[in-house]
Design a protein around this motif. Structure first.
Motif, short mmCIF file in Angstrom:
data_model
loop_
_atom_site.label_atom_id
_atom_site.label_comp_id
_atom_site.label_asym_id
_atom_site.label_seq_id
_atom_site.Cartn_x
_atom_site.Cartn_y
_atom_site.Cartn_z
N MET A 138 49.68 61.92 56.31
CA MET A 138 49.00 63.10 55.76
C MET A 138 48.86 64.17 56.84
N LYS A 139 49.22 65.40 56.52
CA LYS A 139 49.07 66.49 57.48
C LYS A 139 47.59 66.81 57.71
N GLN A 140 47.32 67.47 58.80
CA GLN A 140 45.95 67.75 59.22
C GLN A 140 45.52 69.14 58.76
N THR A 141 44.32 69.22 58.21
CA THR A 141 43.71 70.52 57.95
C THR A 141 42.81 70.87 59.13
N ILE A 142 43.11 71.98 59.79
CA ILE A 142 42.31 72.41 60.94
C ILE A 142 41.05 73.08 60.41
N VAL A 143 39.88 72.51 60.72
CA VAL A 143 38.60 73.06 60.28
C VAL A 143 37.79 73.40 61.53
N ILE A 144 37.43 74.67 61.66
CA ILE A 144 36.72 75.13 62.86
C ILE A 144 35.36 75.67 62.46
N PHE A 145 34.30 75.04 62.95
CA PHE A 145 32.94 75.52 62.75
C PHE A 145 32.44 76.06 64.08
N SER A 146 32.75 77.31 64.39
CA SER A 146 32.32 77.87 65.67
C SER A 146 32.51 79.38 65.66
N ASP A 147 31.59 80.09 66.30
CA ASP A 147 31.79 81.51 66.54
C ASP A 147 32.66 81.71 67.77
N TYR A 148 33.27 82.89 67.85
CA TYR A 148 34.07 83.30 69.01
C TYR A 148 35.25 82.37 69.26
N THR A 149 35.94 82.04 68.18
CA THR A 149 37.16 81.23 68.25
C THR A 149 38.36 82.14 68.46
N GLU A 150 39.30 81.71 69.30
CA GLU A 150 40.56 82.44 69.49
C GLU A 150 41.72 81.54 69.07
N ILE A 151 42.60 82.09 68.22
CA ILE A 151 43.76 81.34 67.74
C ILE A 151 45.02 82.10 68.12
N LYS A 152 45.91 81.42 68.84
CA LYS A 152 47.13 82.05 69.33
C LYS A 152 48.34 81.16 69.06
N LYS A 153 49.52 81.72 69.23
CA LYS A 153 50.76 80.95 69.16
C LYS A 153 51.20 80.60 70.58
N LYS A 154 51.53 79.32 70.77
CA LYS A 154 52.07 78.88 72.05
C LYS A 154 53.21 77.91 71.81
N ALA A 155 54.44 78.39 71.96
CA ALA A 155 55.64 77.55 71.86
C ALA A 155 55.67 76.70 70.60
N SER A 198 45.92 72.52 71.49
CA SER A 198 46.98 73.03 70.61
C SER A 198 47.45 71.93 69.67
N VAL A 199 47.99 72.36 68.52
CA VAL A 199 48.47 71.43 67.49
C VAL A 199 49.84 71.91 67.01
N PRO A 200 50.83 71.02 66.88
CA PRO A 200 52.14 71.43 66.33
C PRO A 200 51.97 71.90 64.88
N VAL A 201 52.59 72.99 64.51
CA VAL A 201 52.44 73.50 63.14
C VAL A 201 53.02 72.53 62.11
N THR A 202 53.94 71.68 62.53
CA THR A 202 54.51 70.70 61.60
C THR A 202 53.48 69.66 61.16
N ASN A 203 52.36 69.58 61.87
CA ASN A 203 51.30 68.62 61.53
C ASN A 203 50.14 69.26 60.77
N SER A 247 52.47 81.60 58.42
CA SER A 247 53.11 82.07 57.19
C SER A 247 54.51 81.48 57.04
N SER A 248 55.28 81.45 58.12
CA SER A 248 56.65 80.95 58.04
C SER A 248 56.70 79.44 57.82
N ASN A 249 55.57 78.77 58.07
CA ASN A 249 55.50 77.32 57.85
C ASN A 249 54.63 76.96 56.65
N ASN A 250 54.40 77.95 55.77
CA ASN A 250 53.63 77.74 54.52
C ASN A 250 52.23 77.18 54.78
#
Length: 292
Positions: free
Chosen positions: A1-18, A31-36, A57-60
């Protein structure tokens, strides 16, 4: 089963890295692979780069932004997805032709959760569910199962400074009901986000009836989570994580003070993955539902 990323926090930064999503909060980073990943739920203030959004978006992968207390601020969905359309059509078909049977299934799931969480034997109730022919009977049985659950919950609190007699709200007449209401809202909002991520409509329901802006299907899902959430409240009280002094009385009801909310959210954060997996498991069962 793929993972749903759930973040309960203020001042979160989300970026792309490789090819991975890099997530940094004031307390954690990684970091988490988008395939997961099958979706991202962000509760609180956050910033996300355009590259990270494009990667999702490109990984639905849907990304949903909510306030700390669960009000939806924005939804970023991937391009048209035929699987989401199929899911919605399945939900509508079940609502039109199998609504009572799905509602019975939800109540049976709740009874199983009560049994496993509180150690009660509800086999007789589950056998009666099979014989039900209408919603009024079903709601009566669901209410009785809830009463048994709350009786056990009340026993949990006997060695604490808190007492609980019955579930009441709008407004909560005591501290325990105020805490239950807050935790149930967290579960309700987590349900809405997960429902959207999996392609379902949060307003097409089976057990509950939509009123106004009420996401009735999220309330359906919440019934399955309610035993775990209720027990969680009992643990918070028994472990002195929440004290009488953490409440204030106003407008004929009791409400939590702001300083204790962060502590509750931190504890809730530890069980979010288990709750999210329970929601996803039920939604997967619903897609394959057959009226036996």
């Amino acid at each position: 089963m793929k993972q749903t990323i759930v973040i309960f926090s203020d001042y979160t930064e989300i970026k792309k890295k490789a090819g991975r999503l890099y997530i940094e909060t004031p307390k954690t980073k990684g970091s988490v692979p988008v395939t997961n990943i099958d979706g991202v739920l962000v509760f609180g203030k956050a910033s996300i780069t355009s590259e990270a959004l494009s990667l999702c978006s490109s990984n639905n992968i849907p990304v949903i932004f909510l306030t700390t207390y669960g009000l939806i601020k924005g939804i970023v969905l991937p391009p048209y997805n035929s699987s989401f359309l199929y899911t919605r059509l399945t939900q509508v078909k079940l609502n039109l032709f199998n609504r009572l049977e799905v509602a019975k299934y939800i109540v049976k799931k709740k009874c199983l959760e009560i049994e496993s969480t509180f150690g009660l034997d509800l086999e007789a109730i589950q056998l009666n569910i099979e014989k039900i022919q209408g919603f009024s009977q079903l709601l009566g049985i669901e209410g009785y199962a809830s009463k048994l659950m709350f009786n056990s919950f009340s026993e949990m609190l006997k060695t604490t400074e808190f007492t609980f007699t019955e579930r009441t709200y709008n407004p909560p007449p005591d501290e325990v009901n105020a805490l239950l209401s807050f935790v149930y809202i967290l579960g309700y909002n987590l349900s809405i986000g997960t429902i959207l991520i999996k392609g379902f409509d949060p307003y097409i329901s089976f057990l509950h009836v939509k009123k106004g802006a009420h996401a009735a299907f999220a309330s359906d899902v919440l019934e399955i989570l309610r035993p775990k959430l209720t027990y969680f409240v009992g643990q918070l009280i028994r472990e002195n994580e929440v004290l009488k002094e953490d409440f204030e009385k106003r407008d004929n009801g009791y409400f939590l003070k702001k300083p204790v909310l962060t502590k509750i959210l931190d504890r809730f954060n530890l069980m979010k993955e288990k709750l999210t997996n329970s929601i996803k498991e039920f939604l997967a069962e619903l897609e394959k539902f057959k009226d036996d």
